[in-house]
Design a protein around this motif. Structure first.
Motif, PDB file in Angstrom:
ATOM      1  N   ARG A  22     -38.987  44.358  83.158  1.00 55.97           N
ATOM      2  CA  ARG A  22     -39.425  43.185  82.402  1.00 55.97           C
ATOM      3  C   ARG A  22     -39.039  41.898  83.112  1.00 55.97           C
ATOM      4  O   ARG A  22     -39.724  40.884  82.991  1.00 55.97           O
ATOM      5  CB  ARG A  22     -38.801  43.203  81.009  1.00 55.97           C
ATOM      6  CG  ARG A  22     -39.502  44.105  80.043  1.00 55.97           C
ATOM      7  CD  ARG A  22     -39.007  43.860  78.635  1.00 55.97           C
ATOM      8  NE  ARG A  22     -37.584  44.068  78.529  1.00 55.97           N
ATOM      9  CZ  ARG A  22     -37.017  45.137  77.990  1.00 55.97           C
ATOM     10  NH1 ARG A  22     -37.769  46.089  77.512  1.00 55.97           N
ATOM     11  NH2 ARG A  22     -35.720  45.255  77.923  1.00 55.97           N
ATOM     12  N   PHE A  23     -37.945  41.898  83.830  1.00 58.09           N
ATOM     13  CA  PHE A  23     -37.411  40.685  84.444  1.00 58.09           C
ATOM     14  C   PHE A  23     -38.060  40.375  85.793  1.00 58.09           C
ATOM     15  O   PHE A  23     -38.139  39.215  86.193  1.00 58.09           O
ATOM     16  CB  PHE A  23     -35.893  40.860  84.613  1.00 58.09           C
ATOM     17  CG  PHE A  23     -35.168  39.602  84.946  1.00 58.09           C
ATOM     18  CD1 PHE A  23     -35.154  38.540  84.060  1.00 58.09           C
ATOM     19  CD2 PHE A  23     -34.483  39.474  86.139  1.00 58.09           C
ATOM     20  CE1 PHE A  23     -34.472  37.381  84.353  1.00 58.09           C
ATOM     21  CE2 PHE A  23     -33.800  38.320  86.451  1.00 58.09           C
ATOM     22  CZ  PHE A  23     -33.798  37.266  85.555  1.00 58.09           C
ATOM     23  N   THR A  24     -38.559  41.376  86.495  1.00 62.40           N
ATOM     24  CA  THR A  24     -39.126  41.190  87.829  1.00 62.40           C
ATOM     25  C   THR A  24     -40.328  40.237  87.843  1.00 62.40           C
ATOM     26  O   THR A  24     -40.367  39.330  88.672  1.00 62.40           O
ATOM     27  CB  THR A  24     -39.488  42.550  88.454  1.00 62.40           C
ATOM     28  OG1 THR A  24     -38.307  43.355  88.491  1.00 62.40           O
ATOM     29  CG2 THR A  24     -40.037  42.394  89.844  1.00 62.40           C
ATOM     30  N   PRO A  25     -41.328  40.385  86.962  1.00 61.62           N
ATOM     31  CA  PRO A  25     -42.446  39.426  86.988  1.00 61.62           C
ATOM     32  C   PRO A  25     -41.992  37.996  86.730  1.00 61.62           C
ATOM     33  O   PRO A  25     -42.522  37.058  87.337  1.00 61.62           O
ATOM     34  CB  PRO A  25     -43.369  39.913  85.873  1.00 61.62           C
ATOM     35  CG  PRO A  25     -43.003  41.317  85.653  1.00 61.62           C
ATOM     36  CD  PRO A  25     -41.560  41.454  85.999  1.00 61.62           C
ATOM     37  N   PHE A  26     -41.011  37.814  85.857  1.00 64.40           N
ATOM     38  CA  PHE A  26     -40.483  36.480  85.592  1.00 64.40           C
ATOM     39  C   PHE A  26     -39.907  35.860  86.866  1.00 64.40           C
ATOM     40  O   PHE A  26     -40.164  34.700  87.172  1.00 64.40           O
ATOM     41  CB  PHE A  26     -39.406  36.552  84.499  1.00 64.40           C
ATOM     42  CG  PHE A  26     -38.612  35.296  84.360  1.00 64.40           C
ATOM     43  CD1 PHE A  26     -39.143  34.196  83.734  1.00 64.40           C
ATOM     44  CD2 PHE A  26     -37.326  35.213  84.878  1.00 64.40           C
ATOM     45  CE1 PHE A  26     -38.411  33.019  83.610  1.00 64.40           C
ATOM     46  CE2 PHE A  26     -36.593  34.054  84.767  1.00 64.40           C
ATOM     47  CZ  PHE A  26     -37.130  32.954  84.131  1.00 64.40           C
ATOM     48  N   VAL A  27     -39.149  36.636  87.616  1.00 64.61           N
ATOM     49  CA  VAL A  27     -38.532  36.131  88.847  1.00 64.61           C
ATOM     50  C   VAL A  27     -39.601  35.781  89.879  1.00 64.61           C
ATOM     51  O   VAL A  27     -39.533  34.723  90.524  1.00 64.61           O
ATOM     52  CB  VAL A  27     -37.527  37.164  89.407  1.00 64.61           C
ATOM     53  CG1 VAL A  27     -37.046  36.779  90.783  1.00 64.61           C
ATOM     54  CG2 VAL A  27     -36.349  37.316  88.459  1.00 64.61           C
ATOM     55  N   VAL A  28     -40.607  36.625  90.026  1.00 65.18           N
ATOM     56  CA  VAL A  28     -41.663  36.383  91.019  1.00 65.18           C
ATOM     57  C   VAL A  28     -42.464  35.140  90.659  1.00 65.18           C
ATOM     58  O   VAL A  28     -42.697  34.265  91.504  1.00 65.18           O
ATOM     59  CB  VAL A  28     -42.584  37.623  91.134  1.00 65.18           C
ATOM     60  CG1 VAL A  28     -43.809  37.311  91.969  1.00 65.18           C
ATOM     61  CG2 VAL A  28     -41.819  38.794  91.721  1.00 65.18           C
ATOM     62  N   ILE A  29     -42.879  35.032  89.393  1.00 65.41           N
ATOM     63  CA  ILE A  29     -43.667  33.864  88.969  1.00 65.41           C
ATOM     64  C   ILE A  29     -42.847  32.590  89.066  1.00 65.41           C
ATOM     65  O   ILE A  29     -43.346  31.541  89.492  1.00 65.41           O
ATOM     66  CB  ILE A  29     -44.194  34.078  87.537  1.00 65.41           C
ATOM     67  CG1 ILE A  29     -45.250  35.187  87.555  1.00 65.41           C
ATOM     68  CG2 ILE A  29     -44.774  32.803  86.953  1.00 65.41           C
ATOM     69  CD1 ILE A  29     -45.671  35.655  86.193  1.00 65.41           C
ATOM     70  N   THR A  30     -41.576  32.649  88.713  1.00 61.72           N
ATOM     71  CA  THR A  30     -40.709  31.481  88.814  1.00 61.72           C
ATOM     72  C   THR A  30     -40.551  31.035  90.258  1.00 61.72           C
ATOM     73  O   THR A  30     -40.606  29.833  90.555  1.00 61.72           O
ATOM     74  CB  THR A  30     -39.334  31.779  88.196  1.00 61.72           C
ATOM     75  OG1 THR A  30     -39.522  32.101  86.811  1.00 61.72           O
ATOM     76  CG2 THR A  30     -38.396  30.603  88.316  1.00 61.72           C
ATOM     77  N   ALA A  31     -40.372  31.965  91.180  1.00 60.22           N
ATOM     78  CA  ALA A  31     -40.227  31.614  92.599  1.00 60.22           C
ATOM     79  C   ALA A  31     -41.493  30.946  93.121  1.00 60.22           C
ATOM     80  O   ALA A  31     -41.429  29.919  93.808  1.00 60.22           O
ATOM     81  CB  ALA A  31     -39.900  32.863  93.412  1.00 60.22           C
ATOM     82  N   ILE A  32     -42.647  31.506  92.784  1.00 62.20           N
ATOM     83  CA  ILE A  32     -43.911  30.914  93.233  1.00 62.20           C
ATOM     84  C   ILE A  32     -44.102  29.532  92.630  1.00 62.20           C
ATOM     85  O   ILE A  32     -44.508  28.588  93.325  1.00 62.20           O
ATOM     86  CB  ILE A  32     -45.089  31.846  92.869  1.00 62.20           C
ATOM     87  CG1 ILE A  32     -45.007  33.125  93.705  1.00 62.20           C
ATOM     88  CG2 ILE A  32     -46.427  31.157  93.089  1.00 62.20           C
ATOM     89  CD1 ILE A  32     -45.958  34.210  93.265  1.00 62.20           C
ATOM     90  N   ALA A  33     -43.793  29.382  91.340  1.00 60.74           N
ATOM     91  CA  ALA A  33     -43.938  28.086  90.678  1.00 60.74           C
ATOM     92  C   ALA A  33     -43.024  27.038  91.295  1.00 60.74           C
ATOM     93  O   ALA A  33     -43.430  25.896  91.524  1.00 60.74           O
ATOM     94  CB  ALA A  33     -43.651  28.224  89.185  1.00 60.74           C
ATOM     95  N   LEU A  34     -41.786  27.410  91.577  1.00 62.91           N
ATOM     96  CA  LEU A  34     -40.849  26.441  92.162  1.00 62.91           C
ATOM     97  C   LEU A  34     -41.260  26.034  93.576  1.00 62.91           C
ATOM     98  O   LEU A  34     -41.130  24.863  93.944  1.00 62.91           O
ATOM     99  CB  LEU A  34     -39.431  27.001  92.132  1.00 62.91           C
ATOM    100  CG  LEU A  34     -38.811  27.090  90.732  1.00 62.91           C
ATOM    101  CD1 LEU A  34     -37.448  27.768  90.791  1.00 62.91           C
ATOM    102  CD2 LEU A  34     -38.708  25.726  90.101  1.00 62.91           C
ATOM    103  N   VAL A  35     -41.776  26.963  94.362  1.00 61.79           N
ATOM    104  CA  VAL A  35     -42.270  26.605  95.696  1.00 61.79           C
ATOM    105  C   VAL A  35     -43.433  25.631  95.566  1.00 61.79           C
ATOM    106  O   VAL A  35     -43.496  24.617  96.260  1.00 61.79           O
ATOM    107  CB  VAL A  35     -42.689  27.875  96.485  1.00 61.79           C
ATOM    108  CG1 VAL A  35     -43.494  27.507  97.717  1.00 61.79           C
ATOM    109  CG2 VAL A  35     -41.468  28.678  96.868  1.00 61.79           C
ATOM    110  N   PHE A  36     -44.365  25.908  94.651  1.00 61.69           N
ATOM    111  CA  PHE A  36     -45.500  25.020  94.426  1.00 61.69           C
ATOM    112  C   PHE A  36     -45.038  23.640  93.965  1.00 61.69           C
ATOM    113  O   PHE A  36     -45.533  22.616  94.436  1.00 61.69           O
ATOM    114  CB  PHE A  36     -46.441  25.636  93.388  1.00 61.69           C
ATOM    115  CG  PHE A  36     -47.581  24.745  93.010  1.00 61.69           C
ATOM    116  CD1 PHE A  36     -48.665  24.590  93.862  1.00 61.69           C
ATOM    117  CD2 PHE A  36     -47.575  24.066  91.810  1.00 61.69           C
ATOM    118  CE1 PHE A  36     -49.719  23.765  93.511  1.00 61.69           C
ATOM    119  CE2 PHE A  36     -48.624  23.248  91.449  1.00 61.69           C
ATOM    120  CZ  PHE A  36     -49.700  23.097  92.303  1.00 61.69           C
ATOM    121  N   ILE A  37     -44.088  23.616  93.050  1.00 64.02           N
ATOM    122  CA  ILE A  37     -43.600  22.349  92.509  1.00 64.02           C
ATOM    123  C   ILE A  37     -42.982  21.487  93.600  1.00 64.02           C
ATOM    124  O   ILE A  37     -43.288  20.305  93.737  1.00 64.02           O
ATOM    125  CB  ILE A  37     -42.596  22.606  91.365  1.00 64.02           C
ATOM    126  CG1 ILE A  37     -43.336  23.101  90.129  1.00 64.02           C
ATOM    127  CG2 ILE A  37     -41.767  21.375  91.049  1.00 64.02           C
ATOM    128  CD1 ILE A  37     -42.441  23.616  89.027  1.00 64.02           C
TER     129      ILE A  37
END
Length: 89
Positions: A22-37
């Motif tokens: 359950r936690f893995t997709p959250f970590v992946v999406i958060t990493a991508i979002a922070l790089v984009f930001i």
């Protein structure tokens, strides 16, 4: 004999555990979002109902991301509370 080695249960692999799955997709999406930001560093004008504010785009994106995370946490908490109430009744 309670302490023998034959009483041990087999361990589940780390990536197969429900909490990790359950936690893995959250970590992946958060990493991508922070790089984009943090790649978007230009200044932009943002209208907040009446005032117009000039701020870095990364700041506006970070605020929007944080508000989305807070909204998600409230929805998950509410669903969990609703589920526990149904099980009690």
């Amino acid at each position: 004999m309670a302490g023998t080695s034959t009483d041990q249960q087999p361990r589940t692999p780390f990536l197969s555990r429900p909490g990790v799955r359950r936690f893995t997709p959250f970590v992946v999406i958060t990493a991508i979002a922070l790089v984009f930001i943090f790649q978007n560093r230009t200044d932009t004008k943002i209208r907040l109902l009446v005032p117009e504010v000039t701020m870095p785009l990364w700041g506006a994106l970070l605020i929007a991301w944080a508000l989305g995370m807070i909204a998600c946490a409230f929805v998950r908490r509410r669903r969990r509370d609703r589920r526990t109430r149904q099980h009690r009744a």
